[in-house]
Design a protein around this motif. Structure first.
Motif, PDB file in Angstrom:
ATOM      1  N   ARG A  90       0.837  -1.207   0.000  1.00 23.96           N
ATOM      2  CA  ARG A  90       0.000   0.000   0.000  1.00 23.96           C
ATOM      3  C   ARG A  90       0.871   1.257   0.000  1.00 23.96           C
ATOM      4  NH1 ARG A  90      -3.012  -3.264   3.458  1.00 23.96           N
ATOM      5  NH2 ARG A  90      -2.127  -2.302   5.304  1.00 23.96           N
ATOM      6  N   ARG A  91       1.955   1.236   0.788  1.00 24.22           N
ATOM      7  CA  ARG A  91       2.875   2.382   0.801  1.00 24.22           C
ATOM      8  C   ARG A  91       3.534   2.558  -0.565  1.00 24.22           C
ATOM      9  NH1 ARG A  91       4.022   0.437   5.802  1.00 24.22           N
ATOM     10  NH2 ARG A  91       5.913  -0.623   5.106  1.00 24.22           N
ATOM     11  N   ALA A  92       3.912   1.460  -1.207  1.00 30.02           N
ATOM     12  CA  ALA A  92       4.552   1.542  -2.521  1.00 30.02           C
ATOM     13  C   ALA A  92       3.599   2.151  -3.538  1.00 30.02           C
ATOM     14  CB  ALA A  92       5.007   0.161  -2.978  1.00 30.02           C
ATOM     15  N   VAL A  93       2.332   1.794  -3.458  1.00 30.57           N
ATOM     16  CA  VAL A  93       1.351   2.363  -4.379  1.00 30.57           C
ATOM     17  C   VAL A  93       1.201   3.857  -4.112  1.00 30.57           C
ATOM     18  CG1 VAL A  93      -1.109   2.397  -4.980  1.00 30.57           C
ATOM     19  CG2 VAL A  93       0.103   0.222  -4.782  1.00 30.57           C
ATOM     20  N   ARG A  94       1.147   4.232  -2.832  1.00 24.04           N
ATOM     21  CA  ARG A  94       1.050   5.663  -2.510  1.00 24.04           C
ATOM     22  C   ARG A  94       2.278   6.419  -2.998  1.00 24.04           C
ATOM     23  NH1 ARG A  94      -1.574   3.824   2.226  1.00 24.04           N
ATOM     24  NH2 ARG A  94       0.371   3.743   3.372  1.00 24.04           N
ATOM     25  N   ARG A  95       3.478   5.836  -2.805  1.00 21.69           N
ATOM     26  CA  ARG A  95       4.690   6.489  -3.298  1.00 21.69           C
ATOM     27  C   ARG A  95       4.668   6.599  -4.812  1.00 21.69           C
ATOM     28  NH1 ARG A  95       7.298   3.397   0.526  1.00 21.69           N
ATOM     29  NH2 ARG A  95       7.944   1.889  -1.034  1.00 21.69           N
ATOM     30  N   PHE A  96       4.192   5.545  -5.469  1.00 26.31           N
ATOM     31  CA  PHE A  96       4.127   5.566  -6.920  1.00 26.31           C
ATOM     32  C   PHE A  96       3.170   6.662  -7.391  1.00 26.31           C
ATOM     33  CE2 PHE A  96       2.044   4.184 -10.851  1.00 26.31           C
ATOM     34  CZ  PHE A  96       3.151   4.151 -11.692  1.00 26.31           C
ATOM     35  N   LEU A  97       2.038   6.772  -6.703  1.00 29.23           N
ATOM     36  CA  LEU A  97       1.031   7.755  -7.089  1.00 29.23           C
ATOM     37  C   LEU A  97       1.435   9.172  -6.725  1.00 29.23           C
ATOM     38  CD1 LEU A  97      -2.225   5.940  -5.984  1.00 29.23           C
ATOM     39  CD2 LEU A  97      -1.367   6.218  -8.311  1.00 29.23           C
ATOM     40  N   LEU A  98       1.997   9.332  -5.540  1.00 27.20           N
ATOM     41  CA  LEU A  98       2.250  10.664  -5.018  1.00 27.20           C
ATOM     42  C   LEU A  98       3.712  11.075  -5.074  1.00 27.20           C
ATOM     43  CD1 LEU A  98      -0.023  10.334  -1.871  1.00 27.20           C
ATOM     44  CD2 LEU A  98      -0.626  11.285  -4.097  1.00 27.20           C
TER      45      LEU A  98
ATOM     46  N   ARG B 204      -9.664   9.674  -4.702  1.00 28.58           N
ATOM     47  CA  ARG B 204     -10.353   8.545  -5.332  1.00 28.58           C
ATOM     48  C   ARG B 204     -10.467   8.745  -6.836  1.00 28.58           C
ATOM     49  NH1 ARG B 204     -13.554   8.557  -0.724  1.00 28.58           N
ATOM     50  NH2 ARG B 204     -15.178   9.764  -1.732  1.00 28.58           N
ATOM     51  N   GLN B 205     -10.757   9.975  -7.253  1.00 23.15           N
ATOM     52  CA  GLN B 205     -10.861  10.262  -8.678  1.00 23.15           C
ATOM     53  C   GLN B 205      -9.508  10.100  -9.361  1.00 23.15           C
ATOM     54  OE1 GLN B 205     -12.561  14.181  -8.501  1.00 23.15           O
ATOM     55  NE2 GLN B 205     -14.668  13.412  -8.534  1.00 23.15           N
ATOM     56  N   GLU B 206      -8.451  10.573  -8.711  1.00 22.59           N
ATOM     57  CA  GLU B 206      -7.108  10.443  -9.287  1.00 22.59           C
ATOM     58  C   GLU B 206      -6.693   8.979  -9.350  1.00 22.59           C
ATOM     59  OE1 GLU B 206      -3.744  11.689 -11.204  1.00 22.59           O
ATOM     60  OE2 GLU B 206      -5.584  12.784 -10.796  1.00 22.59           O
ATOM     61  N   LEU B 207      -7.030   8.205  -8.323  1.00 24.36           N
ATOM     62  CA  LEU B 207      -6.720   6.785  -8.326  1.00 24.36           C
ATOM     63  C   LEU B 207      -7.481   6.070  -9.442  1.00 24.36           C
ATOM     64  CD1 LEU B 207      -5.174   4.484  -7.047  1.00 24.36           C
ATOM     65  CD2 LEU B 207      -7.021   4.242  -5.390  1.00 24.36           C
ATOM     66  N   ALA B 208      -8.742   6.415  -9.623  1.00 27.23           N
ATOM     67  CA  ALA B 208      -9.531   5.810 -10.707  1.00 27.23           C
ATOM     68  C   ALA B 208      -8.925   6.180 -12.059  1.00 27.23           C
ATOM     69  CB  ALA B 208     -10.980   6.272 -10.625  1.00 27.23           C
ATOM     70  N   ARG B 209      -8.475   7.399 -12.182  1.00 25.97           N
ATOM     71  CA  ARG B 209      -7.836   7.856 -13.420  1.00 25.97           C
ATOM     72  C   ARG B 209      -6.551   7.064 -13.676  1.00 25.97           C
ATOM     73  NH1 ARG B 209      -4.910  13.169 -13.997  1.00 25.97           N
ATOM     74  NH2 ARG B 209      -4.587  13.315 -16.214  1.00 25.97           N
ATOM     75  N   LEU B 210      -5.764   6.863 -12.619  1.00 28.72           N
ATOM     76  CA  LEU B 210      -4.542   6.086 -12.747  1.00 28.72           C
ATOM     77  C   LEU B 210      -4.860   4.634 -13.105  1.00 28.72           C
ATOM     78  CD1 LEU B 210      -1.454   5.844 -12.494  1.00 28.72           C
ATOM     79  CD2 LEU B 210      -1.822   5.296 -10.091  1.00 28.72           C
ATOM     80  N   ASP B 211      -5.864   4.059 -12.466  1.00 26.92           N
ATOM     81  CA  ASP B 211      -6.267   2.681 -12.784  1.00 26.92           C
ATOM     82  C   ASP B 211      -6.614   2.540 -14.260  1.00 26.92           C
ATOM     83  OD1 ASP B 211      -5.907   1.663 -10.241  1.00 26.92           O
ATOM     84  OD2 ASP B 211      -8.013   1.892  -9.670  1.00 26.92           O
ATOM     85  N   ARG B 212      -7.368   3.509 -14.784  1.00 29.25           N
ATOM     86  CA  ARG B 212      -7.743   3.461 -16.208  1.00 29.25           C
ATOM     87  C   ARG B 212      -6.506   3.579 -17.085  1.00 29.25           C
ATOM     88  NH1 ARG B 212     -11.860   6.696 -14.206  1.00 29.25           N
ATOM     89  NH2 ARG B 212     -10.842   8.591 -14.967  1.00 29.25           N
ATOM     90  N   ALA B 213      -5.582   4.468 -16.705  1.00 29.06           N
ATOM     91  CA  ALA B 213      -4.365   4.652 -17.504  1.00 29.06           C
ATOM     92  C   ALA B 213      -3.511   3.383 -17.483  1.00 29.06           C
ATOM     93  CB  ALA B 213      -3.568   5.852 -16.978  1.00 29.06           C
TER      94      ALA B 213
END
Length: 184
Positions: free
Chosen positions: A88-96, A121-130
């Motif tokens: 979960r931390r790795a995903v947050r680091r990757f995103l942020l 949540r919107q940014e995460l959904a956007r990243l998931d789609r990408a």
């Protein structure tokens, strides 16, 4: 009066005997906490993961092999909780991105404001789609390393390619994602 063995307590707890599970928890909470504290280096995170571990232990009592010792089994569950938290931390680091300012980590109230949560949540959904739009040849190495937490070598073994190829594909995937996410 002789104390019940761990195995006897597990059998009783698996049959729904909550006091037996409570006795198991009391017997092993300090040792599991020390184990988690050493793995995380953070007393608060270790405490949270201890609670998560006991919930998982309770839910999985039916799969415990009574011919094996209880503590190593419980430690494996706790270790999996540490790995989950690290992912979960790795995903947050990757995103942020990595935190560049130590003060950023010292926040009085960690609860996000509702509008920030919605935006996240919107940014995460956007990243998931990408990520979903990436070619599988780039998506798989990215997910295995950045989200699943595998090393490049481990991901390479799973994908049947070299660690260097994984590194190259992950770098390309990140460049593409950055381009997609930078567009408004």
């Amino acid at each position: 009066m002789t104390a019940d063995t761990d195995e006897a307590l597990v059998r009783r707890a698996a049959a729904g005997d909550e006091p037996a599970f409570g006795q198991l928890m009391r017997r092993h909470k300090e040792g599991l906490y020390r184990f988690l504290r050493r793995l995380t280096g953070d007393p608060e995170e270790a405490h949270d993961l201890l609670q998560d571990s006991f919930v998982a232990i309770w839910r999985n009592l039916g799969s415990f092999d009574a011919d094996r010792p209880f503590l190593p089994w419980a430690q494996r569950i706790a270790l999996n909780k540490v790995r989950d938290a690290a992912r979960r931390r790795a995903v947050r680091r990757f995103l942020l991105g990595p935190s560049r300012d130590a003060e950023t980590l010292q926040v009085a109230d960690t609860a996000a404001l509702p509008d920030v949560e919605t935006a996240d949540r919107q940014e995460l959904a956007r990243l998931d789609r990408a990520i979903a739009d990436l070619p599988l040849a780039l998506r798989a190495p990215l997910v295995l390393t950045a989200i699943e937490g595998l090393s490049q070598a481990e991901a390479g073994v799973r994908l049947g390619i070299s660690a260097k190829a994984v590194e190259t594909k992950v770098a390309r995937a990140r460049r593409i994602l950055t381009g997609i996410l930078d567009r408004v």
